[in-house]
Design a protein around this motif. Structure first.
Motif, PDB file in Angstrom:
ATOM      1  N   VAL A 157     -28.679  49.685 -10.614  1.00 32.02           N
ATOM      2  CA  VAL A 157     -27.305  50.100 -10.896  1.00 32.02           C
ATOM      3  C   VAL A 157     -27.293  51.100 -12.050  1.00 32.02           C
ATOM      4  O   VAL A 157     -26.587  52.109 -11.999  1.00 32.02           O
ATOM      5  CB  VAL A 157     -26.432  48.862 -11.222  1.00 32.02           C
ATOM      6  CG1 VAL A 157     -25.079  49.272 -11.765  1.00 32.02           C
ATOM      7  CG2 VAL A 157     -26.279  47.985  -9.999  1.00 32.02           C
ATOM      8  N   LYS A 158     -28.080  50.831 -13.067  1.00 33.38           N
ATOM      9  CA  LYS A 158     -28.143  51.734 -14.213  1.00 33.38           C
ATOM     10  C   LYS A 158     -28.678  53.104 -13.795  1.00 33.38           C
ATOM     11  O   LYS A 158     -28.183  54.141 -14.249  1.00 33.38           O
ATOM     12  CB  LYS A 158     -29.036  51.124 -15.293  1.00 33.38           C
ATOM     13  CG  LYS A 158     -29.016  51.867 -16.596  1.00 33.38           C
ATOM     14  CD  LYS A 158     -29.812  51.136 -17.652  1.00 33.38           C
ATOM     15  CE  LYS A 158     -29.763  51.841 -18.973  1.00 33.38           C
ATOM     16  NZ  LYS A 158     -30.503  51.136 -20.016  1.00 33.38           N
ATOM     17  N   SER A 188     -29.886  45.234 -11.874  1.00 29.10           N
ATOM     18  CA  SER A 188     -29.177  45.937 -12.929  1.00 29.10           C
ATOM     19  C   SER A 188     -29.854  47.270 -13.255  1.00 29.10           C
ATOM     20  O   SER A 188     -29.187  48.228 -13.616  1.00 29.10           O
ATOM     21  CB  SER A 188     -29.072  45.074 -14.184  1.00 29.10           C
ATOM     22  OG  SER A 188     -30.340  44.844 -14.728  1.00 29.10           O
ATOM     23  N   GLY A 238     -25.345  59.709 -11.636  1.00 28.34           N
ATOM     24  CA  GLY A 238     -23.964  60.186 -11.553  1.00 28.34           C
ATOM     25  C   GLY A 238     -23.564  60.963 -12.790  1.00 28.34           C
ATOM     26  O   GLY A 238     -22.900  62.003 -12.701  1.00 28.34           O
ATOM     27  N   LYS A 239     -23.984  60.463 -13.948  1.00 29.20           N
ATOM     28  CA  LYS A 239     -23.668  61.153 -15.201  1.00 29.20           C
ATOM     29  C   LYS A 239     -24.373  62.512 -15.271  1.00 29.20           C
ATOM     30  O   LYS A 239     -23.793  63.494 -15.734  1.00 29.20           O
ATOM     31  CB  LYS A 239     -24.067  60.281 -16.385  1.00 29.20           C
ATOM     32  CG  LYS A 239     -23.583  60.812 -17.703  1.00 29.20           C
ATOM     33  CD  LYS A 239     -23.689  59.787 -18.797  1.00 29.20           C
ATOM     34  CE  LYS A 239     -23.065  60.343 -20.054  1.00 29.20           C
ATOM     35  NZ  LYS A 239     -22.811  59.317 -21.046  1.00 29.20           N
ATOM     36  N   GLU A 264     -25.921  54.966 -12.071  1.00 32.12           N
ATOM     37  CA  GLU A 264     -24.948  55.438 -13.064  1.00 32.12           C
ATOM     38  C   GLU A 264     -25.468  56.661 -13.810  1.00 32.12           C
ATOM     39  O   GLU A 264     -24.735  57.630 -14.028  1.00 32.12           O
ATOM     40  CB  GLU A 264     -24.631  54.324 -14.063  1.00 32.12           C
ATOM     41  CG  GLU A 264     -23.796  53.205 -13.499  1.00 32.12           C
ATOM     42  CD  GLU A 264     -23.591  52.074 -14.493  1.00 32.12           C
ATOM     43  OE1 GLU A 264     -24.071  52.192 -15.648  1.00 32.12           O
ATOM     44  OE2 GLU A 264     -22.955  51.085 -14.120  1.00 32.12           O
ATOM     45  N   LEU A 265     -26.730  56.633 -14.198  1.00 25.75           N
ATOM     46  CA  LEU A 265     -27.311  57.768 -14.921  1.00 25.75           C
ATOM     47  C   LEU A 265     -27.391  59.007 -14.046  1.00 25.75           C
ATOM     48  O   LEU A 265     -27.139  60.124 -14.512  1.00 25.75           O
ATOM     49  CB  LEU A 265     -28.688  57.397 -15.467  1.00 25.75           C
ATOM     50  CG  LEU A 265     -28.697  56.378 -16.606  1.00 25.75           C
ATOM     51  CD1 LEU A 265     -30.130  55.985 -16.955  1.00 25.75           C
ATOM     52  CD2 LEU A 265     -27.991  56.932 -17.834  1.00 25.75           C
TER      53      LEU A 265
END
Length: 130
Positions: free
Chosen positions: A81-82, A78, A88-89, A85-86
């Motif tokens: 994955v986080k 996780s 990508g942001k 995601e960060l």
């Protein structure tokens, strides 16, 4: 006088628990219950009057999932994955900032060209008031 000494003397009898031996089947069964979360180690040790250290020894010996010295990493996937995601942001925000900077550069150039065409400094003379 010797009778009074005997009556007042406190008893020094110790309450020693008898030596117990638990079968291997019993230990395996109880370790399975503890691993399944049916009973806690503390509750089990109080119920059967067994030290928690002994219970942990049983767990290390009879549980396939809990071996002594094994380190369990929690939420490794996780966190990865986080991180993705960060990242990508961050890329999305950098793209938005880049677009806004292009708009600002375009407007500055437009004001500069208009100032030259009209021969007026639009940046200084522009009054957005009513």
């Amino acid at each position: 006088m010797s009778n009074s000494k005997l009556k007042t003397k406190k008893s020094t009898k110790l309450n020693i628990r008898p030596y117990r031996v638990f079968s291997e089947e019993f230990k395996r069964e109880k370790v399975a219950q503890i691993s399944a979360g049916e009973i806690s180690i503390l509750s089990f040790s109080k119920l059967w009057s067994v030290s928690q250290n002994t219970v942990y020894k049983w767990i290390y010996k009879y549980s396939p999932d809990h071996k002594k010295g094994t380190i369990m990493v929690v939420q490794k996937d996780s966190e990865a994955v986080k991180l993705v995601e960060l990242q990508g942001k961050i890329a999305e925000l950098e793209r938005a900032i880049g677009q806004k900077q292009m708009i600002i550069d375009y407007q500055d150039k437009l004001i500069e060209i208009a100032s030259k065409e009209l021969d007026v400094d639009l940046k200084k003379s522009f009054n957005p008031g009513p």
